[in-house]
Design an enzyme around this catalytic site. Structure first.
Site, PDB file in Angstrom:
ATOM      1  N   ASP A 164      43.856 -26.020  46.166  1.00 34.64           N
ATOM      2  CA  ASP A 164      45.308 -25.892  46.492  1.00 34.64           C
ATOM      3  C   ASP A 164      46.098 -26.420  45.300  1.00 34.64           C
ATOM      4  OD1 ASP A 164      47.434 -24.515  47.697  1.00 34.64           O
ATOM      5  OD2 ASP A 164      47.727 -26.284  49.291  1.00 34.64           O
TER       6      ASP A 164
ATOM      7  N   GLU B  15      50.382 -18.889  39.928  1.00 36.09           N
ATOM      8  CA  GLU B  15      51.767 -18.565  40.484  1.00 36.09           C
ATOM      9  C   GLU B  15      52.960 -18.088  39.483  1.00 36.09           C
ATOM     10  OE1 GLU B  15      52.901 -21.494  43.636  1.00 36.09           O
ATOM     11  OE2 GLU B  15      54.924 -21.344  43.023  1.00 36.09           O
TER      12      GLU B  15
ATOM     13  N   HIS C 119      57.770 -24.974  50.925  1.00 36.19           N
ATOM     14  CA  HIS C 119      56.754 -25.998  51.690  1.00 36.19           C
ATOM     15  C   HIS C 119      57.388 -27.076  52.532  1.00 36.19           C
ATOM     16  CE1 HIS C 119      54.446 -24.955  48.115  1.00 36.19           C
ATOM     17  NE2 HIS C 119      53.541 -24.783  48.716  1.00 36.19           N
TER      18      HIS C 119
ATOM     19  N   ILE D 245      49.199 -22.163  55.098  1.00 35.12           N
ATOM     20  CA  ILE D 245      49.676 -22.674  56.228  1.00 35.12           C
ATOM     21  C   ILE D 245      49.030 -24.087  56.250  1.00 35.12           C
ATOM     22  CG2 ILE D 245      49.665 -22.854  58.750  1.00 35.12           C
ATOM     23  CD1 ILE D 245      49.264 -19.633  58.797  1.00 35.12           C
TER      24      ILE D 245
HETATM   25  P1  13P Z   1      53.483 -25.308  54.535  1.00 34.32           P
HETATM   26  O1  13P Z   1      54.194 -26.387  54.118  1.00 34.32           O
HETATM   27  O2  13P Z   1      54.525 -24.046  54.957  1.00 34.32           O
HETATM   28  O3  13P Z   1      52.476 -25.146  55.557  1.00 34.32           O
HETATM   29  O4  13P Z   1      52.757 -24.467  53.303  1.00 34.32           O
HETATM   30  C1  13P Z   1      51.435 -24.833  52.929  1.00 34.32           C
HETATM   31  C2  13P Z   1      51.199 -24.590  51.616  1.00 34.32           C
HETATM   32  O5  13P Z   1      51.868 -23.449  50.851  1.00 34.32           O
HETATM   33  C3  13P Z   1      49.903 -25.014  50.913  1.00 34.32           C
HETATM   34  O6  13P Z   1      49.806 -24.573  49.664  1.00 34.32           O
HETATM   35  O1  G3H Z   2      51.545 -27.185  49.465  1.00 36.89           O
HETATM   36  C1  G3H Z   2      51.187 -28.266  49.620  1.00 36.89           C
HETATM   37  C2  G3H Z   2      50.172 -28.498  50.813  1.00 36.89           C
HETATM   38  O2  G3H Z   2      51.195 -28.598  52.083  1.00 36.89           O
HETATM   39  C3  G3H Z   2      49.443 -29.770  50.709  1.00 36.89           C
HETATM   40  O3  G3H Z   2      50.285 -30.795  50.852  1.00 36.89           O
HETATM   41  O4  G3H Z   2      49.829 -32.453  48.934  1.00 36.89           O
HETATM   42  O5  G3H Z   2      50.525 -33.361  51.108  1.00 36.89           O
HETATM   43  O6  G3H Z   2      48.179 -32.474  50.804  1.00 36.89           O
HETATM   44  P1  G3H Z   2      49.508 -32.492  50.499  1.00 36.89           P
HETATM   45 ZN    ZN Z   3      51.507 -24.267  48.540  1.00 35.10          ZN
END
Ligand code: 13P
Ligand code: G3H
Ligand code: ZN
Length: 311
Positions: free
Chosen positions: A82, A134, A180, A257
């Site tokens: 991610d 993205e 986010h 999510i």
């Molecule tokens: P949320 O913060 O809305 O759960 O989004 C998570 C996300 O986009 C992780 O890449």
């Molecule tokens: O998009 C962000 C995700 O919610 C991951 O969050 O970087 O705190 O693990 P994090």
């Molecule tokens: Zn994200």
């Protein structure tokens, strides 16, 4: 079942008018909650790890947890990076066995975004993995990238065709008003996704899988539990689930999510401690946290994603 890429998942999701949930994983309880819920509902699922997750849990542990989930379930599971910030982190995840990576150069100028996304796509494809990129910027915190609310930019549909053609990426995350975290809108605001932009993008990229980040809906029942048990989450507001469901019926094939899972885990643990202030065995309070995360994933699969019985 071995780890899969998202190629087949997205093709079926696009044609079937549903989306696959991409849930963030950081520890064993979260991996178990997500995959048990998906398995019970015969749903494909994407597990995703951020740079923060890799730092917290270590990639080797995360991969072994996913391996265990593959062993005890019978559903298609993809493992995804991610918000990969650069080529190196994407390469290291592909080399470490992830089946999918995201290169997030959305805060960079178009040409730079194209260049690094193409480099990642070329490398990943040579090694059997797929790539999400993205275009457009979401408000809120994206790991190492912190985008101010007023800088949030919707994706320009006029750019998507050229971007996908020149980079060769397999899916595209777009900005249509999601963000986010647990504080997506201010009280009194009317949360509305720009589904018109999604439609424009879909017209220009027929059959191509679109991704929505920042798609937690911040269920108020969990916010309430947290606040009634010593928490202080003021005005946490998310994306209305019916709008996400609408997007999932169209070109959106992956919905991210994370925040909702955090709320579930925290609600379960806070509630547990209020009922049992004498407990100090992590297995006791983590059982409750894990159960709430599982309940939330169950709910998402049926009510938001529509991916039940699509495994
Ligand atoms: P949320 O913060 O809305 O759960 O989004 C998570 C996300 O986009 C992780 O890449
Ligand atoms: O998009 C962000 C995700 O919610 C991951 O969050 O970087 O705190 O693990 P994090
Ligand atoms: Zn994200």
């Amino acid at each position: 079942m071995p780890l899969v890429t998202t190629t087949e998942m997205f093709k079926k999701a696009y044609d079937g008018g549903y989306a696959v949930g991409a849930f963030n994983v950081n520890n064993m309880e979260i991996v178990q909650a997500i995959t048990e819920a998906a398995n019970e509902l015969h749903s494909p699922v994407i597990l995703q790890a951020s740079a923060g997750a890799r730092k917290y849990a270590q990639q080797a542990y995360l991969m072994k947890l996913v391996e265990a989930a593959l062993e005890v379930t019978d559903i298609p599971i993809a493992m995804h990076l991610d918000h990969g910030a650069d080529f190196e982190i994407c390469k290291s995840c592909v080399d470490g066995g992830f089946s999918s990576v995201m290169i997030d150069a959305s805060s960079q100028p178009f040409e730079e975004n194209v260049a690094v996304s193409k480099k990642v796509a070329d490398y990943a494809h040579e090694h059997g993995a797929v790539v999400e990129a993205e275009l457009g910027t979401l408000a809120g915190v994206e790991d190492d990238v912190n985008v101010a609310d007023d800088k949030a930019m919707y994706t320009d549909p006029d750019q998507v065709e050229e971007f996908v053609k020149r980079t060769g990426v397999d899916s595209l995350a777009i900005a249509i008003g999601t963000s986010h975290g647990a504080y997506k809108f201010k009280p009194g605001q009317n949360p509305k996704l720009r589904l018109d932009i999604l439609e424009e993008v879909a017209k220009r990229l027929p059959g191509f899988p679109i991704v929505l980040h920042g798609s937690s809906s911040v269920p108020q029942e969990y916010v309430k539990i947290i606040n009634e048990h010593g928490g202080a989450l003021k005005d946490a507001i998310g994306i209305p689930e019916d709008q996400l469901r609408e997007a999932a019926k169209g070109a959106v094939c992956k919905i991210n999510i994370d925040s909702d899972l955090r709320l579930g885990m925290t609600a379960g643990i806070r509630e547990h401690f209020e009922a049992h202030p004498d407990h100090f065995d992590p297995r006791q309070y983590l059982t409750d946290g894990r159960q709430y995360v599982k309940d939330i994933v169950h709910h998402k699969i049926i009510n938001v994603l529509g991916s039940d019985n699509k495994a």
